[in-house]
Scaffold this active site. Structure first.
Site, PDB file in Angstrom:
ATOM      1  CG  HIS A 131      77.465  45.945  52.141  1.00 18.10           C
ATOM      2  ND1 HIS A 131      78.689  45.609  51.280  1.00 18.10           N
ATOM      3  CD2 HIS A 131      77.783  47.162  52.686  1.00 18.10           C
ATOM      4  CE1 HIS A 131      79.411  46.831  51.245  1.00 18.10           C
ATOM      5  NE2 HIS A 131      78.844  47.850  52.128  1.00 18.10           N
ATOM      6  CB  CYS A 179      76.504  50.320  50.551  1.00 16.94           C
ATOM      7  SG  CYS A 179      77.036  51.085  52.037  1.00 16.94           S
ATOM      8  CD  GLU A 195      77.808  43.015  49.379  1.00 15.16           C
ATOM      9  OE1 GLU A 195      76.220  43.346  49.462  1.00 15.16           O
ATOM     10  OE2 GLU A 195      78.583  43.657  49.535  1.00 15.16           O
TER      11      GLU A 195
HETATM   12  N1  GLN Z   1      80.746  55.173  53.439  1.00 15.63           N
HETATM   13  C1  GLN Z   1      80.997  54.851  51.915  1.00 15.63           C
HETATM   14  C2  GLN Z   1      80.828  56.085  51.004  1.00 15.63           C
HETATM   15  O1  GLN Z   1      80.422  56.984  51.428  1.00 15.63           O
HETATM   16  C3  GLN Z   1      79.962  53.619  51.533  1.00 15.63           C
HETATM   17  C4  GLN Z   1      80.030  52.519  52.478  1.00 15.63           C
HETATM   18  C5  GLN Z   1      79.909  51.152  51.732  1.00 15.63           C
HETATM   19  O2  GLN Z   1      79.832  51.197  50.664  1.00 15.63           O
HETATM   20  N2  GLN Z   1      80.251  50.098  52.466  1.00 15.63           N
HETATM   21  O3  GLN Z   1      81.058  55.864  49.942  1.00 15.63           O
END
Ligand code: GLN
Length: 189
Positions: A171, A80, A173
């Site tokens: 994610h 992410c 995890e």
């Molecule tokens: N929206 C977040 C970003 O731009 C990422 C979201 C996440 O890691 N769950 O950094």
């Protein structure tokens, strides 16, 4: 002896990653200082907020250290916000990144209504579908020719690999499904 692994613990969901890796038999270190990268074989960069992470990374020469880690053969698994950080180009808005993965990624790409959801993914190389969560997730909008797609969701690549760099827009995890962590640990040995 199993490979030494760490989780970047500056911000975000590092504790859940460390627990998942531990359930897979590893003894992960929480990495808060650049010097702790010495001797590591693999590093997870967790989800969180990439802009916050970038700000926190100003305290030490993290960019130089992580690029050196990659160059000496260390494996990086970005999830992410971590996937945003490892990509070559970041959009929406543009921001700095490590550029370890030949990919263009767009932040917060799923719009408001579905900005967070859980789903099951079929992942290349994993026997069982993987339960994962997308949380204000980014989306890969372009991948270089050397980037392999390991899973897709709604026709978009969501798990990719280029050599020793693995990146997931979700994610893995927080659902208790440890298949991807176990697979990643196997890639290190
Ligand atoms: N929206 C977040 C970003 O731009 C990422 C979201 C996440 O890691 N769950 O950094």
């Amino acid at each position: 002896m199993s490979a030494s692994v760490g989780v970047l613990a500056l911000q975000g969901d590092y504790e859940a990653h460390a627990k998942a890796l531990a359930r897979c038999g590893a003894s992960p270190l929480e990495i808060r200082r650049v010097a702790q990268l010495d001797g590591l074989a693999g590093l997870v960069i967790p989800g969180g907020e990439s802009t916050t992470l970038l700000n926190l990374m100003r305290d030490e020469p993290w960019f130089e250290a992580l690029r050196a880690f990659d160059a000496r053969g260390g494996s990086v698994f970005g999830t992410c916000a971590g996937a945003i950080l490892v990509s070559r180009e970041v959009r929406h808005p543009a921001q700095d990144s490590l550029a370890l993965l030949d990919a263009t990624i767009e932040r917060n790409a799923y719009g408001r209504q579905v900005d967070s959801f859980e789903t099951e993914l079929a992942v290349a190389g994993l026997a069982a579908p993987l339960g994962v969560a997308f949380i204000r997730a980014p989306r890969f909008v372009a991948l270089g020719p050397g980037v392999e797609v390991l899973a897709t969701h709604a026709d978009a690549p969501v798990l990719v690999r280029e050599g020793r760099v693995v990146a997931a827009t979700f994610h893995p995890e927080i659902t208790g499904a440890d298949g991807l962590h176990a697979w990643w640990l196997r890639t290190l040995s």
